[in-house]
Design a protein around this motif. Structure first.
Motif, PDB file in Angstrom:
ATOM      1  N   SER A  13       0.606  -1.513   0.198  1.00 44.93           N
ATOM      2  CA  SER A  13       0.049  -0.321   0.199  1.00 44.93           C
ATOM      3  C   SER A  13       1.207   0.820   0.493  1.00 44.93           C
ATOM      4  CB  SER A  13      -0.537  -0.233   1.618  1.00 44.93           C
ATOM      5  OG  SER A  13      -0.644  -0.127   2.392  1.00 44.93           O
ATOM      6  N   THR A  14       2.124   1.508  -0.149  1.00 44.22           N
ATOM      7  CA  THR A  14       2.904   2.017   0.120  1.00 44.22           C
ATOM      8  C   THR A  14       2.891   2.680  -1.164  1.00 44.22           C
ATOM      9  OG1 THR A  14       4.032   0.908   2.071  1.00 44.22           O
ATOM     10  CG2 THR A  14       4.712   3.055   0.166  1.00 44.22           C
ATOM     11  N   GLU A  15       3.076   4.558  -1.778  1.00 45.17           N
ATOM     12  CA  GLU A  15       2.955   4.748  -2.694  1.00 45.17           C
ATOM     13  C   GLU A  15       4.692   5.588  -3.241  1.00 45.17           C
ATOM     14  OE1 GLU A  15      -0.206   7.270  -2.903  1.00 45.17           O
ATOM     15  OE2 GLU A  15      -1.544   5.716  -2.577  1.00 45.17           O
ATOM     16  N   LYS A  16       5.777   5.724  -2.461  1.00 44.85           N
ATOM     17  CA  LYS A  16       6.674   6.638  -2.882  1.00 44.85           C
ATOM     18  C   LYS A  16       7.844   5.846  -2.104  1.00 44.85           C
ATOM     19  CE  LYS A  16       3.646  10.748  -2.937  1.00 44.85           C
ATOM     20  NZ  LYS A  16       2.994  12.210  -2.904  1.00 44.85           N
ATOM     21  N   SER A  17       8.073   6.044  -0.693  1.00 46.29           N
ATOM     22  CA  SER A  17       8.917   5.533   0.736  1.00 46.29           C
ATOM     23  C   SER A  17       8.494   4.796   0.995  1.00 46.29           C
ATOM     24  CB  SER A  17       9.631   7.004   1.051  1.00 46.29           C
ATOM     25  OG  SER A  17       9.269   7.195   1.664  1.00 46.29           O
ATOM     26  N   ALA A  18       9.920   3.577   0.952  1.00 44.33           N
ATOM     27  CA  ALA A  18       9.633   2.529   2.657  1.00 44.33           C
ATOM     28  C   ALA A  18      11.197   2.942   3.279  1.00 44.33           C
ATOM     29  CB  ALA A  18       9.711   1.483   2.436  1.00 44.33           C
ATOM     30  N   VAL A  66       8.133   3.019  -6.073  1.00 38.71           N
ATOM     31  CA  VAL A  66       8.195   3.760  -4.382  1.00 38.71           C
ATOM     32  C   VAL A  66      10.217   3.403  -3.926  1.00 38.71           C
ATOM     33  CG1 VAL A  66       8.418   2.730  -1.968  1.00 38.71           C
ATOM     34  CG2 VAL A  66       6.205   2.190  -3.688  1.00 38.71           C
ATOM     35  N   PHE A 120       6.870   3.846   6.131  1.00 36.72           N
ATOM     36  CA  PHE A 120       6.179   3.933   4.809  1.00 36.72           C
ATOM     37  C   PHE A 120       5.643   5.039   4.544  1.00 36.72           C
ATOM     38  CE2 PHE A 120       6.173   0.011   7.194  1.00 36.72           C
ATOM     39  CZ  PHE A 120       6.565  -1.084   6.316  1.00 36.72           C
ATOM     40  N   ASP A 121       5.661   6.200   3.671  1.00 32.66           N
ATOM     41  CA  ASP A 121       5.417   7.899   2.990  1.00 32.66           C
ATOM     42  C   ASP A 121       5.115   8.196   4.162  1.00 32.66           C
ATOM     43  OD1 ASP A 121       4.976   6.642  -0.101  1.00 32.66           O
ATOM     44  OD2 ASP A 121       2.703   6.048   0.700  1.00 32.66           O
ATOM     45  N   GLY A 122       6.347   8.326   4.422  1.00 27.61           N
ATOM     46  CA  GLY A 122       5.907   9.014   6.335  1.00 27.61           C
ATOM     47  C   GLY A 122       5.431   9.215   7.513  1.00 27.61           C
ATOM     48  N   ARG A 123       4.048   8.725   6.738  1.00 29.20           N
ATOM     49  CA  ARG A 123       2.807   8.651   7.539  1.00 29.20           C
ATOM     50  C   ARG A 123       2.290   7.364   8.501  1.00 29.20           C
ATOM     51  NH1 ARG A 123      -0.034   4.661   5.276  1.00 29.20           N
ATOM     52  NH2 ARG A 123      -0.191   4.473   3.422  1.00 29.20           N
ATOM     53  N   ASP A 143       1.016   5.786  14.406  1.00 27.54           N
ATOM     54  CA  ASP A 143       1.107   6.564  13.365  1.00 27.54           C
ATOM     55  C   ASP A 143       0.501   7.796  13.671  1.00 27.54           C
ATOM     56  OD1 ASP A 143      -1.410   6.161  15.044  1.00 27.54           O
ATOM     57  OD2 ASP A 143      -3.406   5.683  13.206  1.00 27.54           O
TER      58      ASP A 143
END
Length: 171
Positions: A13-18, A66, A120-123, A143
């Motif tokens: 479910s990660t879109e940009k970064s891990a 990602v 994950f995604d900074g969130r 979170d």
């Protein structure tokens, strides 16, 4: 949060970064490490012999765009476990993960988190807890935006200072 998704689900479910921070000099033992200690080596030309579902999960995430990064803080001289991890990191790199190493002596002035983690995604952050001898104890999910941001910022400071895998020489 009552139910903690597995790593594969979080990464899917990660879109940009891990990003992943590892700070221990030894983790729980496993058959691959024990084999390496006996002198067994991977045939890197035989991908089917070493490619694992984890590597495919990383490769799939990277193919989706990602950025997957791992930083390891290590004591020098390194333990046998870290020697083995350095050897095995070839597989992570082949999967598309970027890996860096930071000698603990070069991290003394950084404020470091108390546990290993993934962000994950900074969130969303998955925190890993280990016993003193490296056995897996538990994982938890966080979170809280302030805590996730603080850990992500710590990772970035470490990443900036750390040595790329292909340049880090085991001591």
């Amino acid at each position: 949060m009552s139910s903690i998704p597995e790593f594969a689900e979080l990464l899917a479910s990660t879109e940009k970064s891990a990003v992943h921070l590892e700070m221990r000099d030894a983790y729980y033992t496993n058959p691959r490490f024990e084999g390496w200690q006996r002198g067994e080596r991977v045939d890197w030309d035989d991908r089917a012999s070493w490619w694992r579902p984890f590597h495919q999960q990383i490769a799939d995430a990277v193919a989706r765009g990602v950025a997957v990064r791992r930083a390891r803080i290590v004591s020098e001289p390194v333990t046998d476990y870290i020697r083995w991890e350095h050897y095995q990191t070839h597989a992570n790199v082949e999967a598309g993960e970027r890996v860096r190493w930071l000698p603990r002596s070069r991290a003394w002035d950084l404020l470091l988190p108390g546990s290993d983690f993934w962000v994950f995604d900074g969130r969303l952050m998955r925190v890993h807890h280990f016993s003193g001898d490296g056995d897996w104890i538990a994982k938890e999910l966080c979170d809280d935006p302030a805590l996730v941001e603080m850990h992500a910022a710590a990772f970035e400071k470490i990443w900036e200072r750390a040595i790329p895998h292909d340049e880090y020489e085991i001591k």
